[in-house]
Design an enzyme around this catalytic site. Structure first.
Site, mmCIF file in Angstrom:
data_model
loop_
_atom_site.group_PDB
_atom_site.id
_atom_site.type_symbol
_atom_site.label_atom_id
_atom_site.label_comp_id
_atom_site.label_asym_id
_atom_site.label_seq_id
_atom_site.Cartn_x
_atom_site.Cartn_y
_atom_site.Cartn_z
ATOM 1 N N GLY A 22 21.356 20.446 55.173
ATOM 2 C CA GLY A 22 22.844 19.846 54.903
ATOM 3 C C GLY A 22 22.254 20.957 53.671
ATOM 4 O O GLY A 22 21.353 19.875 53.034
ATOM 5 N N PHE A 23 22.854 21.339 52.900
ATOM 6 C CA PHE A 23 22.819 21.404 51.650
ATOM 7 C C PHE A 23 24.781 21.751 51.331
ATOM 8 O O PHE A 23 24.364 22.712 50.098
ATOM 9 C CB PHE A 23 22.202 23.576 51.631
ATOM 10 C CG PHE A 23 21.247 23.379 50.937
ATOM 11 C CD1 PHE A 23 19.903 23.186 50.716
ATOM 12 C CD2 PHE A 23 21.646 24.786 49.675
ATOM 13 C CE1 PHE A 23 19.310 22.917 49.571
ATOM 14 C CE2 PHE A 23 20.105 25.179 48.749
ATOM 15 C CZ PHE A 23 19.666 24.507 48.569
ATOM 16 N N TYR A 67 23.792 29.632 47.879
ATOM 17 C CA TYR A 67 24.925 28.535 48.254
ATOM 18 C C TYR A 67 26.186 28.436 48.062
ATOM 19 O O TYR A 67 27.055 28.723 49.214
ATOM 20 C CB TYR A 67 24.321 27.249 48.726
ATOM 21 C CG TYR A 67 24.965 26.998 49.504
ATOM 22 C CD1 TYR A 67 24.965 26.081 51.065
ATOM 23 C CD2 TYR A 67 26.000 25.392 49.096
ATOM 24 C CE1 TYR A 67 25.876 25.756 51.273
ATOM 25 C CE2 TYR A 67 26.913 24.640 49.482
ATOM 26 C CZ TYR A 67 26.565 24.663 50.404
ATOM 27 O OH TYR A 67 27.585 23.533 51.477
ATOM 28 N N LYS A 132 25.254 5.577 56.626
ATOM 29 C CA LYS A 132 25.637 4.698 56.356
ATOM 30 C C LYS A 132 26.692 3.453 56.989
ATOM 31 O O LYS A 132 26.763 2.439 56.478
ATOM 32 C CB LYS A 132 26.949 5.221 55.495
ATOM 33 C CG LYS A 132 26.266 5.836 53.964
ATOM 34 C CD LYS A 132 27.192 5.867 52.266
ATOM 35 C CE LYS A 132 28.333 6.580 52.520
ATOM 36 N NZ LYS A 132 28.711 6.980 51.094
ATOM 37 N N THR A 199 30.545 12.828 51.495
ATOM 38 C CA THR A 199 30.432 11.063 51.819
ATOM 39 C C THR A 199 32.133 11.088 50.734
ATOM 40 O O THR A 199 32.343 9.967 51.198
ATOM 41 C CB THR A 199 29.479 11.727 50.125
ATOM 42 O OG1 THR A 199 28.653 12.460 50.074
ATOM 43 C CG2 THR A 199 29.783 10.355 49.115
ATOM 44 N N GLU A 202 34.142 10.524 53.909
ATOM 45 C CA GLU A 202 33.096 9.042 55.242
ATOM 46 C C GLU A 202 33.999 8.206 54.163
ATOM 47 O O GLU A 202 34.071 6.196 54.650
ATOM 48 C CB GLU A 202 31.857 9.328 54.676
ATOM 49 C CG GLU A 202 31.508 10.340 55.854
ATOM 50 C CD GLU A 202 30.055 10.476 55.675
ATOM 51 O OE1 GLU A 202 29.599 9.264 55.467
ATOM 52 O OE2 GLU A 202 29.367 11.193 56.479
ATOM 53 N N HIS A 206 37.035 4.285 55.392
ATOM 54 C CA HIS A 206 36.720 2.633 55.163
ATOM 55 C C HIS A 206 37.581 2.560 54.822
ATOM 56 O O HIS A 206 38.192 1.044 54.689
ATOM 57 C CB HIS A 206 35.427 2.733 53.695
ATOM 58 C CG HIS A 206 34.303 2.953 54.323
ATOM 59 N ND1 HIS A 206 33.581 2.440 55.043
ATOM 60 C CD2 HIS A 206 33.095 3.833 54.651
ATOM 61 C CE1 HIS A 206 32.718 1.957 55.464
ATOM 62 N NE2 HIS A 206 32.107 3.580 55.167
HETATM 63 P P1 NAD Z 1 29.075 17.442 51.546
HETATM 64 O O1 NAD Z 1 30.172 17.734 52.388
HETATM 65 O O2 NAD Z 1 28.299 18.118 50.157
HETATM 66 O O3 NAD Z 1 28.110 18.355 52.555
HETATM 67 C C1 NAD Z 1 27.295 18.600 53.452
HETATM 68 C C2 NAD Z 1 26.168 20.119 53.842
HETATM 69 O O4 NAD Z 1 25.846 19.827 55.136
HETATM 70 C C3 NAD Z 1 26.926 21.248 53.630
HETATM 71 O O5 NAD Z 1 26.274 21.699 53.306
HETATM 72 C C4 NAD Z 1 27.645 21.751 55.376
HETATM 73 O O6 NAD Z 1 27.663 23.414 55.559
HETATM 74 C C5 NAD Z 1 26.221 21.064 56.387
HETATM 75 N N1 NAD Z 1 26.981 20.757 58.197
HETATM 76 C C6 NAD Z 1 27.674 20.389 58.126
HETATM 77 N N2 NAD Z 1 27.681 20.857 59.454
HETATM 78 C C7 NAD Z 1 26.801 21.055 59.499
HETATM 79 C C8 NAD Z 1 26.367 21.746 60.658
HETATM 80 N N3 NAD Z 1 26.240 21.504 61.705
HETATM 81 N N4 NAD Z 1 24.639 21.873 60.712
HETATM 82 C C9 NAD Z 1 23.809 22.648 59.490
HETATM 83 N N5 NAD Z 1 24.824 21.760 58.010
HETATM 84 C C10 NAD Z 1 25.956 21.427 58.286
HETATM 85 O O7 NAD Z 1 28.004 16.030 52.271
HETATM 86 P P2 NAD Z 1 27.363 15.657 51.169
HETATM 87 O O8 NAD Z 1 28.904 14.465 50.142
HETATM 88 O O9 NAD Z 1 26.154 16.261 49.900
HETATM 89 O O10 NAD Z 1 26.339 13.937 51.542
HETATM 90 C C11 NAD Z 1 25.956 14.365 52.989
HETATM 91 C C12 NAD Z 1 25.741 13.157 53.773
HETATM 92 O O11 NAD Z 1 24.636 11.965 52.847
HETATM 93 C C13 NAD Z 1 26.625 11.998 54.235
HETATM 94 O O12 NAD Z 1 26.284 11.693 55.002
HETATM 95 C C14 NAD Z 1 26.974 10.915 53.038
HETATM 96 O O13 NAD Z 1 27.392 9.585 53.591
HETATM 97 C C15 NAD Z 1 25.773 10.745 52.844
HETATM 98 N N6 NAD Z 1 25.317 9.674 51.893
HETATM 99 C C16 NAD Z 1 24.304 9.146 51.635
HETATM 100 C C17 NAD Z 1 24.742 7.407 50.633
HETATM 101 C C18 NAD Z 1 23.907 6.347 50.619
HETATM 102 O O14 NAD Z 1 22.607 6.435 49.264
HETATM 103 N N7 NAD Z 1 23.209 6.164 51.729
HETATM 104 C C19 NAD Z 1 24.698 8.202 49.419
HETATM 105 C C20 NAD Z 1 25.911 9.140 49.036
HETATM 106 C C21 NAD Z 1 26.346 10.417 50.431
#
Ligand code: NAD
Length: 339
Positions: A22-23, A67, A132, A199, A202, A206
């Site tokens: 995931g990038f 990217y 989460k 993010t 998701e 909620h």
């Molecule tokens: P984002 O939407 O910015 O990026 C998602 C990335 O995943 C993209 O690069 C996309 O191309 C890639 N992707 C999607 N499907 C794919 C697949 N099948 N194979 C490979 N890559 C794939 O996401 P984000 O906002 O950076 O969030 C990422 C995760 O982090 C979310 O699940 C979010 O809930 C979690 N998060 C957790 C916390 C925490 O405190 N625990 C806080 C923030 C975000």
């Protein structure tokens, strides 16, 4: 002596080879975090349309630039590959000690299914997520035996919340004979929602009247229309957040005593409120008290997610090297600081 022998004689272990799956917002931030570390080297990155792999390390700036301009690290010449099954293809060819799963968990079993792919592939190493939802962590916890048999050390819920704040609650609990309440309140400020699409989606899942599926199905225009109505601010209460199951499994407090809520401003990088966790309990002398752990307002969501994620990856690596496999949460293991 060759360089390997010198390293061994000095007891310097080679850098941990990490990959980021995931990038998007967090994946790119993760790459920047690793770039400042000497104990870790980023060798692989994958997104929805491709992957890049280089045993000697990826160039962070170039990877992010490609990217952002072309939509996939698969366009990186000559180390990129375009494919619609980037994770499976990367697992096959890459030599990686541990992956950070910065993937959207949409649908709610997406990351558990990625874990199943790793198990099927025969790959051995450390996996870390910042997942989460309680129900997602429960699916992963149920895979403990398969992960153990596969030789995978899986660290779940290792972002900010769950993650850093859950671990802080576990630490704060030590002062008490009985824990009454754990209350997590987060403030997130981001300049624009497109930087963290998953993010934000998701989080929308909620809100009252929405589900994970409904949020996943929303077009970007629909997300923008919703944010226009709320002036870019999402207010979340009583979230289904895995901090609860993690603290319960760690034997600290029942899940009904854990609450998580917060405010996300998608149009302003300044935090709308200070992220904190309050842990209330009774000491052995019978005093009721509350410990509060508050994050610095200058620290971003990305800093508070990616720092712990790699801290837990390092801790997971130490467990893995000792032959300890299976699944652990951020409330059970102390993260190790990555130099
Ligand atoms: P984002 O939407 O910015 O990026 C998602 C990335 O995943 C993209 O690069 C996309 O191309 C890639 N992707 C999607 N499907 C794919 C697949 N099948 N194979 C490979 N890559 C794939 O996401 P984000 O906002 O950076 O969030 C990422 C995760 O982090 C979310 O699940 C979010 O809930 C979690 N998060 C957790 C916390 C925490 O405190 N625990 C806080 C923030 C975000």
């Amino acid at each position: 002596m060759n360089s390997e022998q010198i390293k061994n004689s000095l007891n310097i272990s080679p850098a941990i080879r990490v990959g980021v799956l995931g990038f998007g917002g967090l994946g790119q931030a993760a790459a920047k975090v690793v770039a400042g570390k000497r104990e870790m080297i980023l060798v692989a990155a994958a997104d929805q349309k491709g992957y890049a792999y280089a045993a000697e390390g990826l160039n962070t700036e170039t990877s992010i630039a490609i990217y952002q301009s072309q939509g996939s690290v698969g366009y990186l010449e000559p180390i990129g590959t375009l494919t619609n099954q980037s994770i499976q293809d990367l697992i096959e060819i890459a030599e990686v000690d541990g992956y950070f799963l910065a993937l959207p968990n949409l649908p709610n079993d997406f990351i558990p299914n990625v874990a199943k792919e790793f198990i099927k592939s025969g790959w051995r190493g450390v996996l870390v997520d910042a997942i989460k939802r309680t129900t997602a962590v429960e699916q992963l916890l149920a895979m403990k035996k398969e992960l153990q048999a596969a030789g995978i050390t899986y660290m779940t819920g290792c972002g900010a919340t769950p993650g850093l704040l859950t671990a802080a609650a576990a630490l704060a609990a030590q002062s008490y004979a009985e824990i009454h309440q754990v209350e997590i309140t987060f403030g997130v400020g981001i300049a624009n929602w497109e930087a963290y699409r998953a993010t934000v989606r998701e989080d929308i899942g909620h809100m009252p009247g929405y589900t994970v599926e409904a949020a996943r199905a929303m077009t970007d225009a629909e997300v923008e229309a919703l944010l226009d109505k709320t002036n870019g601010v999402l207010t979340l209460t009583n979230m289904e957040h895995a901090d609860d199951v993690m603290l319960e499994v760690a034997g600290i407090v029942g899940r009904d005593r854990v609450t998580v809520g917060g405010v996300v401003d998608t149009r302003n990088p300044k935090k709308p409120l200070s992220t904190n966790v309050k842990v209330t309990g009774r000491t052995f002398e019978g005093k009721i008290s509350t410990h509060t752990f508050t994050l610095g307002d200058e620290t971003s969501m990305a800093a508070n997610v990616c720092g712990p994620a790699f801290g837990y990856l390092k801790a997971g690596r130490q467990l893995h090297q000792r032959g300890i496999y299976g699944i652990f949460t951020a409330a059970e293991i102390m993260p190790q600081f990555v130099r």
